[in-house]
Design a protein around this motif. Structure first.
Motif, mmCIF file in Angstrom:
data_model
loop_
_atom_site.group_PDB
_atom_site.id
_atom_site.type_symbol
_atom_site.label_atom_id
_atom_site.label_comp_id
_atom_site.label_asym_id
_atom_site.label_seq_id
_atom_site.Cartn_x
_atom_site.Cartn_y
_atom_site.Cartn_z
ATOM 1 N N TRP A 15 10.804 -4.922 -3.907
ATOM 2 C CA TRP A 15 9.572 -4.283 -3.927
ATOM 3 C C TRP A 15 9.138 -3.263 -4.838
ATOM 4 O O TRP A 15 8.263 -3.282 -5.421
ATOM 5 C CB TRP A 15 9.663 -3.427 -2.526
ATOM 6 C CG TRP A 15 8.587 -2.713 -2.053
ATOM 7 C CD1 TRP A 15 7.262 -3.167 -2.230
ATOM 8 C CD2 TRP A 15 8.473 -1.502 -1.389
ATOM 9 N NE1 TRP A 15 6.496 -2.224 -1.661
ATOM 10 C CE2 TRP A 15 7.278 -1.101 -1.108
ATOM 11 C CE3 TRP A 15 9.461 -0.645 -1.015
ATOM 12 C CZ2 TRP A 15 6.831 -0.114 -0.401
ATOM 13 C CZ3 TRP A 15 9.139 0.567 -0.350
ATOM 14 C CH2 TRP A 15 7.929 0.756 0.074
ATOM 15 N N THR A 35 -3.119 0.669 -1.496
ATOM 16 C CA THR A 35 -2.371 0.465 -0.151
ATOM 17 C C THR A 35 -2.277 -0.907 -0.185
ATOM 18 O O THR A 35 -1.402 -1.605 0.469
ATOM 19 C CB THR A 35 -3.544 1.052 0.929
ATOM 20 O OG1 THR A 35 -3.936 2.334 0.850
ATOM 21 C CG2 THR A 35 -2.616 0.718 2.022
ATOM 22 N N ILE A 38 0.739 -2.081 -2.144
ATOM 23 C CA ILE A 38 1.815 -1.778 -1.634
ATOM 24 C C ILE A 38 2.372 -2.619 -0.490
ATOM 25 O O ILE A 38 3.634 -3.154 -0.425
ATOM 26 C CB ILE A 38 1.657 -0.053 -1.092
ATOM 27 C CG1 ILE A 38 1.561 0.633 -2.415
ATOM 28 C CG2 ILE A 38 3.048 0.147 -0.380
ATOM 29 C CD1 ILE A 38 1.760 2.096 -1.784
ATOM 30 N N LYS A 39 1.218 -2.779 0.240
ATOM 31 C CA LYS A 39 1.766 -3.568 1.534
ATOM 32 C C LYS A 39 1.750 -5.219 0.893
ATOM 33 O O LYS A 39 2.798 -5.832 1.381
ATOM 34 C CB LYS A 39 0.501 -3.723 2.528
ATOM 35 C CG LYS A 39 1.075 -4.573 3.549
ATOM 36 C CD LYS A 39 -0.235 -4.423 4.675
ATOM 37 C CE LYS A 39 0.365 -5.029 5.949
ATOM 38 N NZ LYS A 39 0.615 -6.755 5.866
ATOM 39 N N ALA A 42 5.471 -5.370 -0.485
ATOM 40 C CA ALA A 42 6.401 -5.067 0.699
ATOM 41 C C ALA A 42 6.433 -6.515 1.275
ATOM 42 O O ALA A 42 7.642 -7.056 1.390
ATOM 43 C CB ALA A 42 6.134 -4.178 1.514
ATOM 44 N N MET A 175 10.511 1.525 3.772
ATOM 45 C CA MET A 175 9.165 2.130 3.651
ATOM 46 C C MET A 175 9.403 3.488 4.050
ATOM 47 O O MET A 175 8.706 4.557 3.280
ATOM 48 C CB MET A 175 8.252 1.411 4.085
ATOM 49 C CG MET A 175 7.816 0.250 3.387
ATOM 50 S SD MET A 175 6.416 -0.864 4.228
ATOM 51 C CE MET A 175 5.093 -0.413 3.267
ATOM 52 N N ASP B 65 1.442 -0.882 7.994
ATOM 53 C CA ASP B 65 0.315 -0.789 7.473
ATOM 54 C C ASP B 65 0.201 0.949 7.239
ATOM 55 O O ASP B 65 -0.259 1.364 6.276
ATOM 56 C CB ASP B 65 -0.752 -1.162 8.363
ATOM 57 C CG ASP B 65 -1.046 -2.601 8.366
ATOM 58 O OD1 ASP B 65 -1.647 -3.244 9.317
ATOM 59 O OD2 ASP B 65 -0.915 -3.219 7.450
ATOM 60 N N SER B 68 2.007 2.096 4.592
ATOM 61 C CA SER B 68 1.597 1.667 3.076
ATOM 62 C C SER B 68 0.582 2.833 2.861
ATOM 63 O O SER B 68 0.190 3.038 1.585
ATOM 64 C CB SER B 68 0.941 0.185 3.290
ATOM 65 O OG SER B 68 1.830 -0.678 3.584
ATOM 66 N N SER B 72 0.526 5.221 -0.291
ATOM 67 C CA SER B 72 -0.492 5.013 -1.450
ATOM 68 C C SER B 72 -0.881 6.239 -1.841
ATOM 69 O O SER B 72 -1.061 6.721 -2.785
ATOM 70 C CB SER B 72 -1.349 4.017 -0.871
ATOM 71 O OG SER B 72 -2.676 4.630 -1.295
#
Lengths: 188, 93
Positions: A15, A35, A38-39, A42, A175, B65, B68, B72
């Motif tokens: 990751w 975002t 990142i998702k 991951a 996370m 979600d 994340s 972010s």
């Protein structure tokens, strides 16, 4: 089943690789873009930690590579040279799994048509048919949640679900850990 | 894994996927689900297990979600300050 701690480390390593590549390529990303990046990193890291031993991980990586250049680029970064081999593997197993699914559906249909020798009281029969319908409905929902679920027979679906849930938990734990650390650093 | 091998054989050769296999897998699934695990382990229907599984997976997706998004926003503010980014990097590696 692999012990969770090594899975966590492997996920984290992959990751971080993905995140670093993302941030180095695009300096000024919007919050939404970041975002998504990142998702995506991951998810791809989580799937690649399985080394294509499970159907859901292959399906996830295949879907990620389809979604335009970002996904494909990221998959290549994280998986490196393995990515091409994995793509070809997915193509060949896709047809195989489809055939298996069609065959197992036929077997199930045939076995249902065979008259049962034990006596069924009408109310019990009604209850079991309602229960069967519920199970079928819920199985459909589950298939829609697991990546690549539509191609699996029932037994594989449950096995894949077990593995998928374990991987998702690892993903969430790692996370959450990183988010906690970042918040601590930010407050100082 | 032996369970995987046996399930492969059953769909290829025998005309029926064995009930015991499915029961075994469903019981493993039950142990993973936080809600059902705490309840009495005996009388839980398959459809209930499936429902709880779907709910659990959906909630895990939502958490990913949310995390994340949180990350972010955090990483965006950290990027500007190189000292903090170095701390994070050293903690991770």
């Amino acid at each position: 089943m692999r012990p969770p701690s090594s899975l966590k480390q492997e996920f984290l390593k992959k990751w971080i690789t993905g995140l670093q590549r993302c941030s180095s390529s695009k300096r000024n990303m919007s919050i939404l873009e970041r975002t998504k990046a990142i998702k995506l990193s991951a998810d791809v890291a989580m799937a690649s930690a399985r080394n294509s031993t499970t159907c859901w991980s292959r399906a996830l990586i295949a879907n990620a590579s389809k979604d335009g250049s970002d996904g494909k680029h990221l998959v290549e970064q994280i998986l490196g040279l393995e990515s091409e081999r994995l793509m070809m593997k997915k193509a060949s197993t896709g047809a195989l799994v489809c055939n298996k699914r069609i065959r197992s559906k036929k077997i199930l249909k045939r076995s249902c048509r065979i008259p049962r020798t034990r006596k069924c009281v009408p109310q019990v029969a009604l209850a079991t048919s309602i229960a069967k319908r519920m199970v079928r409905k819920r199985t459909q929902v589950l298939k829609s949640l697991i990546p690549g679920g539509e191609f699996m027979n029932e037994v594989s679906l449950i096995e894949e679900t077990l593995d998928y849930i374990i991987s998702l938990r690892v993903q969430v734990d790692v996370m959450r850990g990183l988010a906690g650390v970042s918040e601590l650093v930010n407050h100082n | 894994m032996s369970s995987r091998r046996s399930s492969g054989q059953s769909t290829a050769g025998v005309s029926r996927i064995s009930d015991e296999q499915i029961i075994e897998l469903v019981s493993k699934l039950r142990q993973l689900l936080p809600e059902i695990r705490d309840r009495r382990s005996d009388k839980v229907s398959a459809s209930k297990v499936l429902q709880e599984t779907c709910n659990y997976i959906r909630s895990l997706h939502r958490e990913v979600d949310d995390l994340s998004e949180r990350l972010s926003q955090l990483l965006a503010t950290i990027d500007a300050d190189s000292a903090e980014a170095a701390i994070i990097r050293s903690l991770i590696m």
